[in-house]
Design an enzyme around this catalytic site. Sequence first.
Site, PDB file in Angstrom:
ATOM      1  N   ASP A  15       9.316   7.097 -40.303  1.00 24.09           N
ATOM      2  CA  ASP A  15      10.015   7.400 -39.051  1.00 24.09           C
ATOM      3  C   ASP A  15       9.508   8.714 -38.463  1.00 24.09           C
ATOM      4  O   ASP A  15       9.112   9.610 -39.199  1.00 24.09           O
ATOM      5  CB  ASP A  15      11.527   7.477 -39.340  1.00 24.09           C
ATOM      6  CG  ASP A  15      12.362   7.316 -38.087  1.00 24.09           C
ATOM      7  OD1 ASP A  15      11.790   7.053 -37.014  1.00 24.09           O
ATOM      8  OD2 ASP A  15      13.589   7.466 -38.179  1.00 24.09           O
ATOM      9  N   GLY A  16       9.532   8.789 -37.153  1.00 27.14           N
ATOM     10  CA  GLY A  16       9.216  10.041 -36.461  1.00 27.14           C
ATOM     11  C   GLY A  16       7.882  10.062 -35.738  1.00 27.14           C
ATOM     12  O   GLY A  16       7.452  11.112 -35.261  1.00 27.14           O
ATOM     13  N   ARG A  28       3.729   7.750 -27.157  1.00 26.15           N
ATOM     14  CA  ARG A  28       4.248   7.409 -28.480  1.00 26.15           C
ATOM     15  C   ARG A  28       3.178   6.776 -29.376  1.00 26.15           C
ATOM     16  O   ARG A  28       3.130   7.011 -30.580  1.00 26.15           O
ATOM     17  CB  ARG A  28       5.428   6.438 -28.353  1.00 26.15           C
ATOM     18  CG  ARG A  28       6.617   7.012 -27.605  1.00 26.15           C
ATOM     19  CD  ARG A  28       7.691   5.950 -27.404  1.00 26.15           C
ATOM     20  NE  ARG A  28       8.086   5.355 -28.674  1.00 26.15           N
ATOM     21  CZ  ARG A  28       8.932   5.921 -29.523  1.00 26.15           C
ATOM     22  NH1 ARG A  28       9.488   7.075 -29.244  1.00 26.15           N
ATOM     23  NH2 ARG A  28       9.238   5.328 -30.654  1.00 26.15           N
ATOM     24  N   HIS A  32       1.776   6.653 -33.632  1.00 27.03           N
ATOM     25  CA  HIS A  32       1.544   5.507 -34.514  1.00 27.03           C
ATOM     26  C   HIS A  32       0.114   5.541 -35.066  1.00 27.03           C
ATOM     27  O   HIS A  32      -0.106   5.267 -36.247  1.00 27.03           O
ATOM     28  CB  HIS A  32       1.809   4.187 -33.771  1.00 27.03           C
ATOM     29  CG  HIS A  32       3.219   4.037 -33.287  1.00 27.03           C
ATOM     30  ND1 HIS A  32       4.310   4.352 -34.073  1.00 27.03           N
ATOM     31  CD2 HIS A  32       3.732   3.613 -32.101  1.00 27.03           C
ATOM     32  CE1 HIS A  32       5.422   4.123 -33.379  1.00 27.03           C
ATOM     33  NE2 HIS A  32       5.095   3.684 -32.178  1.00 27.03           N
ATOM     34  N   SER A  60      10.614  -3.460 -37.480  1.00 23.44           N
ATOM     35  CA  SER A  60      11.880  -4.150 -37.763  1.00 23.44           C
ATOM     36  C   SER A  60      12.103  -5.262 -36.741  1.00 23.44           C
ATOM     37  O   SER A  60      11.477  -5.280 -35.674  1.00 23.44           O
ATOM     38  CB  SER A  60      13.036  -3.152 -37.705  1.00 23.44           C
ATOM     39  OG  SER A  60      13.259  -2.749 -36.370  1.00 23.44           O
ATOM     40  N   LEU A 126      -2.532  -1.961 -57.354  1.00 23.31           N
ATOM     41  CA  LEU A 126      -1.360  -1.626 -56.531  1.00 23.31           C
ATOM     42  C   LEU A 126      -1.065  -2.785 -55.599  1.00 23.31           C
ATOM     43  O   LEU A 126      -1.985  -3.368 -55.028  1.00 23.31           O
ATOM     44  CB  LEU A 126      -1.649  -0.378 -55.681  1.00 23.31           C
ATOM     45  CG  LEU A 126      -0.615  -0.046 -54.586  1.00 23.31           C
ATOM     46  CD1 LEU A 126       0.624   0.609 -55.189  1.00 23.31           C
ATOM     47  CD2 LEU A 126      -1.205   0.869 -53.516  1.00 23.31           C
ATOM     48  N   ARG A 183      12.824   8.175 -46.670  1.00 21.16           N
ATOM     49  CA  ARG A 183      12.859   8.073 -45.203  1.00 21.16           C
ATOM     50  C   ARG A 183      12.459   9.423 -44.625  1.00 21.16           C
ATOM     51  O   ARG A 183      13.016  10.457 -45.007  1.00 21.16           O
ATOM     52  CB  ARG A 183      14.234   7.667 -44.681  1.00 21.16           C
ATOM     53  CG  ARG A 183      14.212   7.544 -43.152  1.00 21.16           C
ATOM     54  CD  ARG A 183      15.401   6.835 -42.572  1.00 21.16           C
ATOM     55  NE  ARG A 183      15.182   6.577 -41.140  1.00 21.16           N
ATOM     56  CZ  ARG A 183      15.777   5.633 -40.447  1.00 21.16           C
ATOM     57  NH1 ARG A 183      16.632   4.834 -41.033  1.00 21.16           N
ATOM     58  NH2 ARG A 183      15.526   5.477 -39.157  1.00 21.16           N
TER      59      ARG A 183
HETATM   60  C1  FPP Z   1       8.614   4.847 -36.609  1.00 26.74           C
HETATM   61  O1  FPP Z   1       8.460   5.880 -35.687  1.00 26.74           O
HETATM   62  C2  FPP Z   1       7.369   4.074 -36.851  1.00 26.74           C
HETATM   63  C3  FPP Z   1       7.141   2.772 -36.507  1.00 26.74           C
HETATM   64  C4  FPP Z   1       8.181   1.935 -35.883  1.00 26.74           C
HETATM   65  C5  FPP Z   1       5.828   2.106 -36.737  1.00 26.74           C
HETATM   66  C6  FPP Z   1       5.055   2.525 -37.947  1.00 26.74           C
HETATM   67  C7  FPP Z   1       3.811   1.754 -38.060  1.00 26.74           C
HETATM   68  C8  FPP Z   1       2.620   2.244 -38.450  1.00 26.74           C
HETATM   69  C9  FPP Z   1       2.387   3.668 -38.758  1.00 26.74           C
HETATM   70  C10 FPP Z   1       1.456   1.303 -38.536  1.00 26.74           C
HETATM   71  C11 FPP Z   1       1.116   1.008 -39.991  1.00 26.74           C
HETATM   72  C12 FPP Z   1       0.272  -0.199 -40.094  1.00 26.74           C
HETATM   73  C13 FPP Z   1      -0.759  -0.477 -40.943  1.00 26.74           C
HETATM   74  C14 FPP Z   1      -1.327  -1.831 -41.005  1.00 26.74           C
HETATM   75  C15 FPP Z   1      -1.380   0.504 -41.818  1.00 26.74           C
HETATM   76  P1  FPP Z   1       9.308   5.873 -34.351  1.00 26.74           P
HETATM   77  O2  FPP Z   1       8.490   5.228 -33.299  1.00 26.74           O
HETATM   78  O3  FPP Z   1      10.635   5.239 -34.603  1.00 26.74           O
HETATM   79  O4  FPP Z   1       9.456   7.405 -34.087  1.00 26.74           O
HETATM   80  P2  FPP Z   1      10.677   8.155 -33.366  1.00 26.74           P
HETATM   81  O5  FPP Z   1      11.890   7.907 -34.200  1.00 26.74           O
HETATM   82  O6  FPP Z   1      10.247   9.593 -33.378  1.00 26.74           O
HETATM   83  O7  FPP Z   1      10.786   7.593 -31.986  1.00 26.74           O
END
Ligand code: FPP
Length: 236
Positions: A15-16, A28, A32, A60, A126, A183
């Site tokens: 998260d974040g 945003r 990612h 999700s 793993l 988390r």
């Molecule tokens: C939460 O941050 C993060 C996500 C919803 C996406 C996470 C996905 C990845 C990092 C991609 C991983 C994939 C592979 C195949 C390696 P948020 O957007 O909720 O952040 P915020 O709470 O600050 O808005």
Amino acid sequence: MEEKRIPRHVSIIMDGNGRWARERGKERIFGHFEGVESVRACTEAAVEEGIEYLSLFAFSEENWGRPDAEVNGLMELMMRSMKNEYRTFMDNGVRFVVLGNRERLSSSLNATIDEMMEETAGNTRLTLILFLSYSGKWDILQAAKKLALKYRDRADELPEASAEEFGDLLVTAGIPDPDLLIRTSGEERISNYLLWQTAYSEFYFTDILWPDFRKEAFRAALDEYARRDRRYGKVK
Ligand code: FPP
């Protein structure tokens, strides 16, 4: 000296990313992108530490409600990251698994996932699990429906159904429950993630935003886990 206790299964609510990007005045999706680097770092650390299962909450069921541009960007990023990591997975003995409501994913993403899962199925160091289009309530409901079908013609036996039998109908069948759930970003909630499977998980919360959560932070969580006293509702 006692040996350090290593969790078999570490699960992470990443998260974040959005906040990390906003702090830098960026879109945003940049958060990612950078978050993928943290996935790589934690996967490497998990292999180095001898962890058997690392699972990540990547998307999700609720995340489908985000703006189209972000959803599409994330799906594209995931597809690209999987393909990019193929060599590393093979070189490091990583078995790659995706769990969730796969029906909602595009056919091209599903095809890539199938290929990655098949190619890496024989790797044993793993197991890296990506929860995609997943929610805990969805998982419990789909298991309940399967249980109902299983007992359709012998309802009188239903009262004997066990928690273990039910667990085998969840998408995580055969995977040990998480020992440690991390988390990031200061939020302290389960957000409809692994509801059944975290019954006895140790929870670890950190203010670090996911794109900044690298090996050192991962190891700090493992150190904290090693200090926890797990009693599973019993007394020592
Ligand atoms: C939460 O941050 C993060 C996500 C919803 C996406 C996470 C996905 C990845 C990092 C991609 C991983 C994939 C592979 C195949 C390696 P948020 O957007 O909720 O952040 P915020 O709470 O600050 O808005």
